[in-house]
Design a protein around this motif. Structure first.
Motif, PDB file in Angstrom:
ATOM      1  N   THR A 193      71.524   3.971 -35.080  1.00 10.03           N
ATOM      2  CA  THR A 193      72.803   4.580 -35.409  1.00 10.03           C
ATOM      3  C   THR A 193      72.942   6.000 -34.856  1.00 10.03           C
ATOM      4  O   THR A 193      74.032   6.565 -34.831  1.00 10.03           O
ATOM      5  N   GLU A 225      79.323   4.105 -33.518  1.00  8.38           N
ATOM      6  CA  GLU A 225      78.338   3.667 -34.519  1.00  8.38           C
ATOM      7  C   GLU A 225      76.894   3.834 -34.046  1.00  8.38           C
ATOM      8  O   GLU A 225      75.963   3.626 -34.803  1.00  8.38           O
ATOM      9  N   ASN A 293      73.750   0.836 -42.631  1.00  8.46           N
ATOM     10  CA  ASN A 293      74.348   1.471 -41.465  1.00  8.46           C
ATOM     11  C   ASN A 293      74.432   0.419 -40.361  1.00  8.46           C
ATOM     12  O   ASN A 293      73.706  -0.578 -40.394  1.00  8.46           O
ATOM     13  N   ARG A 428      81.961  -0.464 -40.384  1.00  8.59           N
ATOM     14  CA  ARG A 428      80.980   0.321 -41.137  1.00  8.59           C
ATOM     15  C   ARG A 428      80.560  -0.396 -42.405  1.00  8.59           C
ATOM     16  O   ARG A 428      81.400  -0.904 -43.143  1.00  8.59           O
TER      17      ARG A 428
ATOM     18  N   ASN B  20      70.257   9.585 -42.330  1.00 13.09           N
ATOM     19  CA  ASN B  20      71.549   8.951 -42.041  1.00 13.09           C
ATOM     20  C   ASN B  20      72.579   9.172 -43.143  1.00 13.09           C
ATOM     21  O   ASN B  20      73.349   8.266 -43.463  1.00 13.09           O
TER      22      ASN B  20
END
Ligand code: SF4
Lengths: 463, 198
Positions: A193, A225, A293, A428, B20
């Protein structure tokens, strides 16, 4: 000197380079919507400045609009307020406004190309990260923040350092049941990601050359992404055929002149990229994500990887699987499905509805599944009806909603309830992205359709 | 929007060693309905911070009174996801002036710089050291010196320098933004636009 496609378009828009700082880049077209623009307009008012080129900005309402009963007043007062703000700001500054109920209304990245606002060699920005979609036409397109929306409104420029350049080549041919969405999810799973952060990507090779414009848009859409600023594909005959004759594309002599320029928009043979990846497209399977993710994706027949085999921290990985209620080593096929979402600027175009219909034709939606099928625009909606797709969907027990972003970001009422599983064609799968506590598995329209019929995660290649 | 000048910052820090961290966590979409830039700090990390019934989650770091300060230290790839500047506004409005991470997502980093939050990218090793120091002693102070582009663990004196473009540094130290700059070169822009038919 030999240049990449990206260099050619970027460099031709630089007004000024600042030593040790950003480039001042001219923006040809600016798209705005109700969520990220109001504060930018407030900023203009506070500074007492206006909009420099109102005809280069287009407004559409999409993020926050209902997808049923669009003829009724919007019930949520905050949403209604944002929609009113977009309308009154657009009117005040002379910007075209395609609000709710307008025949041209739809998701910003779907209507832009449909009306020919998106063109090769242009710079296009919007306060939405999936602006990268427009790169499918050989444009430089990327998402910006609200301060930058204000910048573009007032000066038609942004100030950014030139990104580095990456090329991703897919060789071979995509297999049966494998779509552009799968190609993109595969690439993201390989790069992670954040693997393309700081880069602008060019997609090259036969797989992309053979893709339709819809497919290319899906791929470029997902560039963000993997952290990339944007992605682009060199314009070719497929591109020119798509844009010819659309409302905002050049006509007559202007078209011929534009074509001369557009045909130069390709990477020179000896141009150098800062980074290159090549993958064999024929090895890609239909993909699905298992985590929180978009980089956490696998071929649908595979098992969820063990923490020790993935990059990154074990704690973060385990947190993600816990959220999803999945375990290391699980197979994805057969996982429970409560909701199916077909739509968004990733997969809300006509081709996506054709793909979905090809699977559900003559079958029936599983009783345990709630399906939200949301076209990206009124044009898509009309095509669904004209092509007889609506009849196929209706016979299979599905209903069609009205255009908008819908459950892609769940700002309106289309929220997946806490703990429920959704197979979603959007972009997403972050925690709570599709509603607080929602659990998202990203996949193609084919996987979504097969899963909607079977009521569990299903490989579409068996259909 | 003009913001406060940033020169040096000495503060304790709040540790969030998760990788993240995406913008949907920083500010979920359902809180993006405002038409003014107010109140976003209340919803920073909304779903990690509060239960569905709006009671605070005791195990989330922002609800732990031991950790406070104007610096947020996040894990790798901080701020991935959407371009919503609201994520940076929420960080600012909550009271943070600086975010430290070993890696930032692009758009989030740019948004921070545009609104006066300083993103400080450190090496993974230094990031580990900072986390360890804060967990050992929550009163650990960090000092960020923008002129010198340095970040220092005051207790041990360990320090590292970070990158920022000269232009952005100047802006932050003076509280200027890009629109101020662009307004001054408007004649050039108008000239350039003539050659770009719509
Ligand atoms: S569909 Fe989703 S990603 Fe696309 S513009 Fe709407 S919110 Fe953004």
């Amino acid at each position: 000197m030999s240049n990449t496609l990206f260099d050619k378009v970027w460099d031709s828009h630089v007004i000024r380079k600042i030593e040790g700082g950003p480039d001042v880049v001219f923006i040809d077209r600016h798209l705005i919507h109700e969520v990220t623009s109001p504060v930018a307009f407030l900023g203009l008012k506070e500074r007492g400045i206006g909009v420099l080129y109102p005809n280069r900005t287009f407004a559409t309402a999409d993020h926050n609009t209902p997808t049923i009963n669009q003829h009724l007043p919007v019930a949520d007062p905050l949403s209604a307020n944002q929609l009113r703000a977009l309308e009154s700001n657009s009117n005040q500054y002379g910007i075209s406004h395609w609000g709710l109920g307008h025949q041209k209304n739809g998701i910003v990245h779907v209507v832009g190309p449909e009306y020919g606002i998106t063109q090769p060699g242009a710079t296009i920005v919007c306060g939405d990260s999936h602006t990268s979609t427009h790169g499918a036409f050989g444009a430089i397109a990327f998402g910006i923040g609200t301060s930058e929306v204000e910048m573009v409104l007032s000066t038609q420029c942004i100030m950014q350092p030139k990104p580095q350049k990456m090329r991703i080549t897919l060789t071979g041919k995509l297999g049966f049941g494998v779509t552009p969405k799968d190609a993109a999810l595969f690439i993201i799973s390989q790069l992670s990601t954040s693997g393309a952060t700081g880069y602008f990507v060019e997609y090259a090779g036969p797989v992309f050359e053979n893709m339709t414009m819809e497919g290319r848009m899906t791929v470029c859409n997902l560039s963000i992404e993997m952290g990339a600023r944007g992605g682009m594909i060199a314009p070719d005959q497929t591109t020119f055929d798509y844009i010819k004759g659309r409302e905002f594309t050049p006509k007559g002599d202007a078209w011929d002149k534009a074509m001369q320029y557009w045909q130069t928009l390709k990477t020179d043979d000896d141009a150098v990229f800062d980074k290159e990846y090549t993958f064999d497209g024929s090895t890609i399977e239909p993909m699905i994500t298992y985590g929180t993710n978009p980089g956490m994706g696998i071929g649908i027949s595979n098992h969820i990887p063990n923490a020790k085999d993935v990059e990154g921290g074990v704690a973060t990985y385990e947190k993600s699987l816990n959220y999803m209620g999945f375990a290391q080593g699980d197979t994805m096929i057969g996982k429970p499905v409560d909701y199916v979402f077909l739509g968004s600027c990733t997969n809300g175009r006509i081709e996506d509805f054709r793909a979905f219909a090809s699977i559900v034709k003559g079958k029936h939606k599983a009783d345990n599944v709630t399906a939200w099928l949301v076209p990206g625009s009124h044009i898509v909606e009309a095509q669904i009806k004209e092509e007889g797709i609506l009849d196929i969907l209706t016979e299979a027990g599905f209903t069609l909603r009205q255009p908008g972003c819908s459950a892609c970001l769940a700002m309106n009422d289309d929220k997946i309830p806490a703990g429920k599983y959704a197979v979603s064609t959007s972009n997403r799968n972050f925690e709570g992205r599709q509603g607080p506590g929602s659990r998202t598995m990203l996949a193609s329209p084919l996987v979504a359709a097969a899963s909607a019929v079977m009521g569990v995660v299903t490989d579409p290649r068996g259909f | 929007m003009a913001y406060d000048k940033f020169t040096t910052l000495k503060s304790t820090a709040v540790p969030l060693p998760i990788e993240n961290v995406d913008t949907d966590q920083l500010i979920p979409a359902r809180f993006l309905k405002a038409t003014e830039r107010v109140g976003f700090g209340d919803n920073l990390f909304r779903d990690w911070r509060y239960n569905p019934d709006n009671t605070p989650k005791a195990d989330f770091v922002l609800n732990n009174p031991i950790y406070k300060g104007k610096i947020l230290v996040g894990g790798k790839n901080f701020g991935s996801g959407s371009s919503r500047e609201h994520a940076a506004w929420a960080v600012y409005d909550y009271g943070f002036r600086c975010v430290v991470s070993s890696f930032f997502a692009d758009i989030f980093k740019g948004n921070c710089l545009n609104i006066g939050v300083l993103p400080v990218q450190v090496s993974p090793e230094f990031s580990d050291k900072i986390f360890a120091a804060i967990f050992k002693n929550p009163a650990t102070e960090l000092e960020i010196n923008l002129a010198q582009q340095s970040i220092t663990l005051l207790e041990t004196g360990e320090t590292e320098t970070f990158d920022i473009s000269g232009y952005k540094k100047d802006n932050m130290m003076n509280g200027f933004d890009d629109i101020d700059y662009l307004q001054n070169i408007k004649a050039d822009i108008v000239e350039f636009a003539k050659a770009r038919p719509f």
